[in-house]
Design a protein around this motif. Sequence first.
Motif, PDB file in Angstrom:
ATOM      1  N   ASP A 113     -13.855  -9.072   5.014  1.00 21.06           N
ATOM      2  CA  ASP A 113     -12.920  -9.736   5.927  1.00 21.06           C
ATOM      3  C   ASP A 113     -13.540 -10.015   7.293  1.00 21.06           C
ATOM      4  OD1 ASP A 113     -10.671  -9.875   4.221  1.00 21.06           O
ATOM      5  OD2 ASP A 113     -10.245  -7.759   4.600  1.00 21.06           O
ATOM      6  N   ARG A 114     -14.785  -9.548   7.502  1.00 24.19           N
ATOM      7  CA  ARG A 114     -15.486  -9.707   8.782  1.00 24.19           C
ATOM      8  C   ARG A 114     -14.659  -9.140   9.933  1.00 24.19           C
ATOM      9  NH1 ARG A 114     -19.991 -11.465   8.461  1.00 24.19           N
ATOM     10  NH2 ARG A 114     -20.211 -12.062  10.614  1.00 24.19           N
ATOM     11  N   LEU A 115     -14.171  -7.884   9.712  1.00 21.79           N
ATOM     12  CA  LEU A 115     -13.383  -7.185  10.713  1.00 21.79           C
ATOM     13  C   LEU A 115     -14.053  -5.868  11.080  1.00 21.79           C
ATOM     14  CD1 LEU A 115      -9.793  -7.642   9.237  1.00 21.79           C
ATOM     15  CD2 LEU A 115     -10.775  -8.839  11.208  1.00 21.79           C
ATOM     16  N   ALA A 116     -13.886  -5.469  12.343  1.00 20.54           N
ATOM     17  CA  ALA A 116     -14.387  -4.189  12.827  1.00 20.54           C
ATOM     18  C   ALA A 116     -13.211  -3.398  13.389  1.00 20.54           C
ATOM     19  CB  ALA A 116     -15.450  -4.406  13.888  1.00 20.54           C
ATOM     20  N   PHE A 117     -12.949  -2.241  12.789  1.00 20.15           N
ATOM     21  CA  PHE A 117     -11.856  -1.381  13.220  1.00 20.15           C
ATOM     22  C   PHE A 117     -12.412  -0.314  14.154  1.00 20.15           C
ATOM     23  CE2 PHE A 117     -10.733  -3.198   9.156  1.00 20.15           C
ATOM     24  CZ  PHE A 117      -9.437  -3.633   9.363  1.00 20.15           C
ATOM     25  N   TRP A 142      -5.376  -0.443  11.964  1.00 20.31           N
ATOM     26  CA  TRP A 142      -4.364  -1.494  12.055  1.00 20.31           C
ATOM     27  C   TRP A 142      -5.066  -2.836  12.184  1.00 20.31           C
ATOM     28  CZ3 TRP A 142      -2.324   1.925  16.415  1.00 20.31           C
ATOM     29  CH2 TRP A 142      -1.540   2.936  15.898  1.00 20.31           C
ATOM     30  N   ALA A 143      -4.634  -3.802  11.412  1.00 17.38           N
ATOM     31  CA  ALA A 143      -5.263  -5.129  11.426  1.00 17.38           C
ATOM     32  C   ALA A 143      -5.196  -5.770  12.811  1.00 17.38           C
ATOM     33  CB  ALA A 143      -4.606  -6.034  10.387  1.00 17.38           C
ATOM     34  N   ASP A 144      -4.123  -5.526  13.542  1.00 15.18           N
ATOM     35  CA  ASP A 144      -4.007  -6.142  14.870  1.00 15.18           C
ATOM     36  C   ASP A 144      -4.885  -5.464  15.919  1.00 15.18           C
ATOM     37  OD1 ASP A 144      -2.376  -3.872  14.826  1.00 15.18           O
ATOM     38  OD2 ASP A 144      -0.889  -4.735  16.170  1.00 15.18           O
ATOM     39  N   GLU A 145      -5.468  -4.317  15.602  1.00 16.91           N
ATOM     40  CA  GLU A 145      -6.400  -3.636  16.503  1.00 16.91           C
ATOM     41  C   GLU A 145      -7.858  -3.988  16.186  1.00 16.91           C
ATOM     42  OE1 GLU A 145      -6.010  -1.334  19.113  1.00 16.91           O
ATOM     43  OE2 GLU A 145      -3.908  -1.929  19.104  1.00 16.91           O
ATOM     44  N   ALA A 146      -8.092  -4.620  15.050  1.00 18.54           N
ATOM     45  CA  ALA A 146      -9.456  -4.955  14.625  1.00 18.54           C
ATOM     46  C   ALA A 146      -9.971  -6.170  15.393  1.00 18.54           C
ATOM     47  CB  ALA A 146      -9.482  -5.245  13.130  1.00 18.54           C
ATOM     48  N   ARG A 147     -11.282  -6.196  15.585  1.00 16.95           N
ATOM     49  CA  ARG A 147     -11.890  -7.380  16.181  1.00 16.95           C
ATOM     50  C   ARG A 147     -12.586  -8.158  15.063  1.00 16.95           C
ATOM     51  NH1 ARG A 147     -17.398  -7.421  17.238  1.00 16.95           N
ATOM     52  NH2 ARG A 147     -18.398  -5.451  16.780  1.00 16.95           N
ATOM     53  N   THR A 148     -12.623  -9.460  15.214  1.00 17.18           N
ATOM     54  CA  THR A 148     -13.275 -10.322  14.235  1.00 17.18           C
ATOM     55  C   THR A 148     -14.767 -10.369  14.526  1.00 17.18           C
ATOM     56  OG1 THR A 148     -11.269 -11.668  14.081  1.00 17.18           O
ATOM     57  CG2 THR A 148     -13.311 -12.648  13.251  1.00 17.18           C
ATOM     58  N   LEU A 149     -15.556 -10.181  13.475  1.00 17.05           N
ATOM     59  CA  LEU A 149     -17.007 -10.240  13.623  1.00 17.05           C
ATOM     60  C   LEU A 149     -17.465 -11.691  13.620  1.00 17.05           C
ATOM     61  CD1 LEU A 149     -17.962  -7.405  11.141  1.00 17.05           C
ATOM     62  CD2 LEU A 149     -17.898  -7.286  13.644  1.00 17.05           C
ATOM     63  N   GLN A 150     -18.418 -11.995  14.454  1.00 25.94           N
ATOM     64  CA  GLN A 150     -18.973 -13.341  14.525  1.00 25.94           C
ATOM     65  C   GLN A 150     -19.920 -13.578  13.353  1.00 25.94           C
ATOM     66  OE1 GLN A 150     -18.032 -15.638  16.803  1.00 25.94           O
ATOM     67  NE2 GLN A 150     -16.594 -14.100  17.509  1.00 25.94           N
ATOM     68  N   ASP A 151     -19.924 -14.774  12.847  1.00 28.39           N
ATOM     69  CA  ASP A 151     -20.854 -15.187  11.809  1.00 28.39           C
ATOM     70  C   ASP A 151     -22.185 -15.509  12.464  1.00 28.39           C
ATOM     71  OD1 ASP A 151     -22.248 -16.240   9.687  1.00 28.39           O
ATOM     72  OD2 ASP A 151     -20.715 -17.702   9.153  1.00 28.39           O
ATOM     73  N   PRO A 152     -23.273 -14.795  12.132  1.00 33.54           N
ATOM     74  CA  PRO A 152     -24.557 -15.038  12.793  1.00 33.54           C
ATOM     75  C   PRO A 152     -25.061 -16.473  12.562  1.00 33.54           C
ATOM     76  CG  PRO A 152     -24.808 -13.452  11.003  1.00 33.54           C
ATOM     77  CD  PRO A 152     -23.348 -13.728  11.151  1.00 33.54           C
ATOM     78  N   LEU A 153     -24.654 -17.114  11.482  1.00 30.69           N
ATOM     79  CA  LEU A 153     -25.077 -18.486  11.225  1.00 30.69           C
ATOM     80  C   LEU A 153     -24.358 -19.466  12.140  1.00 30.69           C
ATOM     81  CD1 LEU A 153     -25.310 -18.468   7.328  1.00 30.69           C
ATOM     82  CD2 LEU A 153     -27.150 -18.212   8.997  1.00 30.69           C
ATOM     83  N   GLN A 154     -23.140 -19.118  12.571  1.00 36.37           N
ATOM     84  CA  GLN A 154     -22.395 -19.970  13.497  1.00 36.37           C
ATOM     85  C   GLN A 154     -23.071 -20.018  14.855  1.00 36.37           C
ATOM     86  OE1 GLN A 154     -18.450 -18.383  13.856  1.00 36.37           O
ATOM     87  NE2 GLN A 154     -17.531 -20.153  12.872  1.00 36.37           N
TER      88      GLN A 154
END
Length: 62
Positions: free
Chosen positions: A32-36, A46-58
Amino acid sequence: MDARLLDILVCPVCKGPLEYDKKAQEMICKGDRLAFPIRDGIPIMWADEARTLQDPLQDKVD
């Protein structure tokens, strides 16, 4: 982080495996590319406390 706890924790979004990032104090779901975050030794799953991981290719600029 207790190894037994690491064995039983799963991503609350997809129920997939998590990896422990000791340096960042986070539990990582690659699917899910999430960091808790882990605060005071307690994983905040909690999903709302997770940060989204950046795609290194982006981030790559040609």
